[in-house]
Scaffold this motif. Structure first.
Motif, PDB file in Angstrom:
ATOM      1  N   ILE A  58     -19.441 -56.746  49.516  1.00  0.00           N
ATOM      2  CA  ILE A  58     -18.339 -57.762  49.056  1.00  0.00           C
ATOM      3  C   ILE A  58     -17.262 -57.752  49.973  1.00  0.00           C
ATOM      4  O   ILE A  58     -16.117 -57.287  49.856  1.00  0.00           O
ATOM      5  CB  ILE A  58     -17.867 -57.149  47.768  1.00  0.00           C
ATOM      6  CG1 ILE A  58     -19.059 -57.049  46.875  1.00  0.00           C
ATOM      7  CG2 ILE A  58     -16.434 -58.389  47.321  1.00  0.00           C
ATOM      8  CD1 ILE A  58     -18.569 -56.397  45.252  1.00  0.00           C
ATOM      9  N   ARG A 300     -17.913 -63.284  32.095  1.00  0.00           N
ATOM     10  CA  ARG A 300     -18.476 -62.114  32.538  1.00  0.00           C
ATOM     11  C   ARG A 300     -20.084 -62.368  33.673  1.00  0.00           C
ATOM     12  O   ARG A 300     -20.440 -61.465  34.646  1.00  0.00           O
ATOM     13  CB  ARG A 300     -18.936 -60.842  32.438  1.00  0.00           C
ATOM     14  CG  ARG A 300     -17.426 -60.552  31.949  1.00  0.00           C
ATOM     15  CD  ARG A 300     -17.724 -59.177  30.735  1.00  0.00           C
ATOM     16  NE  ARG A 300     -16.648 -58.855  30.679  1.00  0.00           N
ATOM     17  CZ  ARG A 300     -16.327 -57.302  30.564  1.00  0.00           C
ATOM     18  NH1 ARG A 300     -17.211 -56.659  31.086  1.00  0.00           N
ATOM     19  NH2 ARG A 300     -15.280 -56.472  30.423  1.00  0.00           N
ATOM     20  N   GLU A 321     -24.803 -51.228  38.087  1.00  0.00           N
ATOM     21  CA  GLU A 321     -23.953 -52.225  38.456  1.00  0.00           C
ATOM     22  C   GLU A 321     -24.312 -53.770  38.539  1.00  0.00           C
ATOM     23  O   GLU A 321     -24.035 -54.485  39.499  1.00  0.00           O
ATOM     24  CB  GLU A 321     -24.774 -52.266  40.313  1.00  0.00           C
ATOM     25  CG  GLU A 321     -23.780 -50.621  40.659  1.00  0.00           C
ATOM     26  CD  GLU A 321     -22.077 -50.767  41.183  1.00  0.00           C
ATOM     27  OE1 GLU A 321     -21.947 -50.959  41.119  1.00  0.00           O
ATOM     28  OE2 GLU A 321     -21.574 -49.984  40.140  1.00  0.00           O
TER      29      GLU A 321
ATOM     30  N   VAL B  98     -12.477 -54.051  32.619  1.00  0.00           N
ATOM     31  CA  VAL B  98     -13.246 -53.780  33.744  1.00  0.00           C
ATOM     32  C   VAL B  98     -13.215 -52.086  34.600  1.00  0.00           C
ATOM     33  O   VAL B  98     -13.713 -52.180  35.291  1.00  0.00           O
ATOM     34  CB  VAL B  98     -13.002 -55.025  34.516  1.00  0.00           C
ATOM     35  CG1 VAL B  98     -13.129 -56.081  34.076  1.00  0.00           C
ATOM     36  CG2 VAL B  98     -11.578 -54.443  35.228  1.00  0.00           C
ATOM     37  N   GLU B 101     -16.603 -51.034  35.700  1.00  0.00           N
ATOM     38  CA  GLU B 101     -17.714 -52.667  36.280  1.00  0.00           C
ATOM     39  C   GLU B 101     -17.755 -52.174  37.793  1.00  0.00           C
ATOM     40  O   GLU B 101     -16.385 -51.945  37.809  1.00  0.00           O
ATOM     41  CB  GLU B 101     -16.594 -53.675  35.411  1.00  0.00           C
ATOM     42  CG  GLU B 101     -16.790 -53.892  33.783  1.00  0.00           C
ATOM     43  CD  GLU B 101     -18.314 -54.696  33.224  1.00  0.00           C
ATOM     44  OE1 GLU B 101     -18.716 -55.194  34.333  1.00  0.00           O
ATOM     45  OE2 GLU B 101     -18.050 -54.365  31.642  1.00  0.00           O
ATOM     46  N   ASN B 102     -18.316 -53.452  38.185  1.00  0.00           N
ATOM     47  CA  ASN B 102     -18.702 -53.221  39.698  1.00  0.00           C
ATOM     48  C   ASN B 102     -17.206 -54.121  40.129  1.00  0.00           C
ATOM     49  O   ASN B 102     -16.239 -54.546  39.376  1.00  0.00           O
ATOM     50  CB  ASN B 102     -19.610 -53.956  40.036  1.00  0.00           C
ATOM     51  CG  ASN B 102     -19.751 -55.747  39.702  1.00  0.00           C
ATOM     52  OD1 ASN B 102     -18.678 -56.248  39.686  1.00  0.00           O
ATOM     53  ND2 ASN B 102     -20.846 -56.314  39.490  1.00  0.00           N
ATOM     54  N   VAL B 103     -16.672 -53.946  41.398  1.00  0.00           N
ATOM     55  CA  VAL B 103     -16.128 -54.177  42.098  1.00  0.00           C
ATOM     56  C   VAL B 103     -15.614 -55.879  42.130  1.00  0.00           C
ATOM     57  O   VAL B 103     -14.278 -56.442  42.436  1.00  0.00           O
ATOM     58  CB  VAL B 103     -16.039 -53.110  43.170  1.00  0.00           C
ATOM     59  CG1 VAL B 103     -15.240 -53.853  43.945  1.00  0.00           C
ATOM     60  CG2 VAL B 103     -16.124 -52.748  43.549  1.00  0.00           C
ATOM     61  N   LEU B 104     -16.358 -56.552  41.950  1.00  0.00           N
ATOM     62  CA  LEU B 104     -16.425 -57.581  42.152  1.00  0.00           C
ATOM     63  C   LEU B 104     -15.478 -58.855  40.874  1.00  0.00           C
ATOM     64  O   LEU B 104     -14.701 -59.228  40.459  1.00  0.00           O
ATOM     65  CB  LEU B 104     -17.747 -58.077  42.297  1.00  0.00           C
ATOM     66  CG  LEU B 104     -17.877 -60.107  42.873  1.00  0.00           C
ATOM     67  CD1 LEU B 104     -17.232 -59.701  44.146  1.00  0.00           C
ATOM     68  CD2 LEU B 104     -19.315 -59.971  43.398  1.00  0.00           C
ATOM     69  N   LEU B 105     -15.887 -57.796  39.951  1.00  0.00           N
ATOM     70  CA  LEU B 105     -15.495 -58.115  38.816  1.00  0.00           C
ATOM     71  C   LEU B 105     -13.953 -57.740  38.434  1.00  0.00           C
ATOM     72  O   LEU B 105     -13.124 -58.316  38.061  1.00  0.00           O
ATOM     73  CB  LEU B 105     -15.909 -58.195  37.003  1.00  0.00           C
ATOM     74  CG  LEU B 105     -17.354 -58.744  36.833  1.00  0.00           C
ATOM     75  CD1 LEU B 105     -17.304 -58.066  35.241  1.00  0.00           C
ATOM     76  CD2 LEU B 105     -16.490 -59.396  36.247  1.00  0.00           C
TER      77      LEU B 105
END
Lengths: 328, 303
Positions: A58, A300, A321, B98, B101-105
């Protein structure tokens, strides 16, 4: 495989014809402006998705490359020494060099470090843009317009020529990206995303692959920046500001990380939304922020994530993930 | 580069004292923000990208309370508590959804929050720069030490921040609550199996971190111009500090914050255009030589 790629090429040609024909339906200027704008951001987001969706990295600093493309191209053209194609390629070269340097430091790091380190580099780049006034124009950006001498009969100061040029460049970039993600290299990226350790055990040079992907991703984002520079005939420090990176990430998520064209759709939706919102309110941040919060806390998933075949969707759900999975 | 200026400063006692003091105050204020950031990361495993927004909120709360009461102590306390209350709401309604949850969210939630917060501040307080002014109690002649100039307010801020650092150390290392949060950072499942409500631990650590950020904003309000978006550069620098010090290490954050503070204050003399650059060079060096940071544990780099 050959059959598949012929089909893709045909689809791209069909899209090209449709896009070229579109302005003749009326409201020509409005439509072409929108398409050029959306394709600039679309390339930024699609380039970014090579990292986010396909490699699981990311980057929160991709606006840096958007800006390096815009500034590199703008400054080279303003110097008057280069033709458009040469400046185009040179600015891609400059971006690649920057990406190689930044990537070499960043890609070894695990996800959150990677995200923030790219963000930090972007802020550093932004501060250079502000302080290196002789080249970048500082706060004001590259003013005075970007001269575009005619090359191969193409005159980019002509609105129609510019539109055709931008659409062509965008579609060619998308075609190349499509080839990349469906090549063995593209599948290696997905393997690294899904199980980095397995990739290492299989003898993949993970560092080299990630770095290559980082540079490629930066290059496509910078092509978006070049289109933007051509469109606004300038380059501004805001291109490299963190909010641009944030918007790019949101475009990727909004359209859907699991689909090749998701980020492009996200760019189209967000660009369209921007056009509407800005005419009604000054409080753009409040509006966009609320949309993002609703999206991230309630939906989401991106638009194209919902239209995936059932088989793939359930597969995405089972893996831990979830959202950083791309299938094509 | 004005390295001559830097050299002559390093050899002159008065300049050395002035710059060291200003380096310490920059460092200590950043430490308060970075300590919260690193604490939240260490326990919750989340990088609170919205941390800067709470610093900003603290500064604005402090400004308004000072306008009404004229008391700097009340404004600082109100800044911290206000930020903590906001933090509790943010954790309860957004961040909690979150976790894991994944880092993106997580990044996206914080990004949305920052956009909303910056715009709300602009709506409530306006977009122009606000200046709170020095509280009357500190309008004293500066101290002169060996020719160096030290404003009393700086001494006060450094002292208060040092006290907070000591209190934080005591809280984490010497109390039952500290043992619980240290245990939670290592193995939350085991902690909850022992009957300790981990969601409450998370909430309290989040609130504590944002209390510190708000406090820093309130403390700094008299010497900083207030503007919407002021939190962002603070966030970036605090992040650099947590990386240099080691994610999750409060002691590391202190060392790194002072290092960055001194680098910035002496850098502004020696290489004014490259102060930010120097900071990133330092961070890059640390990441290359010791990726877990100066005092980071191995676990701190876990994904």
């Amino acid at each position: 495989m050959t059959n598949q790629s012929t089909k893709t090429v045909l689809m791209v040609i069909a899209a090209w014809v449709a896009l070229i024909a579109l302005p003749s339906l009326g409201h020509a200027d409005k439509i072409t402006d929108f398409i050029v704008f959306a394709s600039a951001y679309g390339l930024l987001a699609m380039g970014l998705n090579l990292l986010i969706g396909y490699t699981g990295l990311i980057s929160f600093g991709h606006a840096m490359f958007f800006a390096s493309g815009a500034y590199g191209f703008g400054a080279l053209m303003q110097s008057g020494a280069f033709a458009v194609p040469v400046a185009f390629l040179l600015s891609i070269g400059i971006t690649s060099a920057i990406a190689l340097l930044v990537g070499a430091i960043c890609v070894r790091l695990s996800e959150i470090y990677f995200a923030f380190l790219t963000l930090a580099f972007q802020m550093f780049f932004h501060s250079i843009l502000l302080s290196w006034v002789e080249v970048t124009g500082g706060d004001n950006g590259l003013l005075g317009g970007i001269p575009t001498p005619v090359f191969f009969g193409v005159d980019l100061s002509n609105h129609t020529h510019l539109y055709v040029f931008c659409v062509t460049v965008t579609l060619i970039s998308i075609l190349i990206m499509h080839r990349i993600v469906n090549s063995p290299f593209g599948y290696t990226l997905r393997m690294i995303r899904d199980n980095e350790r397995r990739a290492i055990y299989l003898g993949v040079n993970v560092f080299a692959i990630k770095l290559t992907c980082f540079v490629l991703s930066a290059v496509f984002s910078s092509v978006g920046g070049i289109i933007m520079a051509l469109f606004v005939s300038g380059a501004y420090p805001d291109f490299a500001f963190w909010t641009t990176s944030g918007e790019a990430i949101f475009m990727v998520m909004l359209g859907g990380v699991t689909h090749f064209l998701g980020p492009l759709l996200g760019a189209v939706i967000l660009t369209g939304l921007n056009d509407v919102v800005i005419t009604y309110t000054d409080h753009y941040g409040l509006f966009l922020g609320s949309i993002i919060l609703i999206f991230a806390l309630v939906l989401r998933k991106g638009v194209l994530d919902f239209v995936q075949p059932h088989r793939k969707r359930s597969k995405t759900k089972t893996s831990a993930e979830g959202a950083s999975h791309a299938e094509t | 580069m004005e390295l001559d200026a830097l050299f002559s400063c390093l050899t002159s006692m008065s300049c050395l004292i002035t710059q060291t003091t200003s380096g310490l105050i920059i460092g200590m204020l950043f430490f308060l923000v970075a300590a919260g950031l690193t604490l939240i990361f260490g326990v919750l495993g989340i990088v609170n990208f919205a941390h800067g927004a709470f610093y900003m909120a603290g500064a604005y709360f402090g400004y308004t309370i000072f306008q009404f009461t004229g008391s700097y102590a009340a404004s600082v306390l109100g800044a911290g508590l206000g930020a903590a209350v906001l933090g509790v709401l943010f954790e309860r309604f957004a961040i909690r959804r979150v976790y894991g949850e994944n880092v993106l969210l997580q990044l996206l939630v914080c990004y949305g929050f920052v956009l909303v917060a910056d715009d709300l501040v602009q709506i409530i307080w306006g977009s122009e720069y606000l200046s709170m002014g020095m509280p009357p109690a500190f309008r004293l002649p500066p101290f002169f030490v060996a020719g160096g100039v030290i404003p009393p307010f700086y001494v006060f801020i450094i002292g208060i921040a040092a006290l907070i650092a000591a209190a934080l150390w005591w809280l984490i290392e010497r109390t039952q609550y500290g043992r619980i949060i240290r245990a939670t950072s290592v193995n939350p499942t085991m902690v909850s199996a022992l009957g300790i409500p981990t969601p409450l631990v998370y909430l309290s650590v989040f609130a504590l971190g944002l209390f510190l950020a708000g406090l820093a904003g309130g403390l700094a309000a008299p010497i900083r111009a207030l503007t919407p978006g002021m939190g962002f550069s603070v966030l970036i620098i605090s992040f650099v500090i947590t990386v240099i010090g080691g994610m999750g290490s409060v002691a590391g954050a202190l060392v790194a914050a002072l290092l960055i503070g001194l680098t910035r204050s002496f850098g502004s003399i020696g290489f004014p255009l490259f102060v930010d650059g120097m900071m990133y060079v330092l961070m890059g060096l640390v990441l290359v030589i010791k990726p877990t940071g100066l005092m980071g544990r191995e676990e701190a780099s876990r994904p």
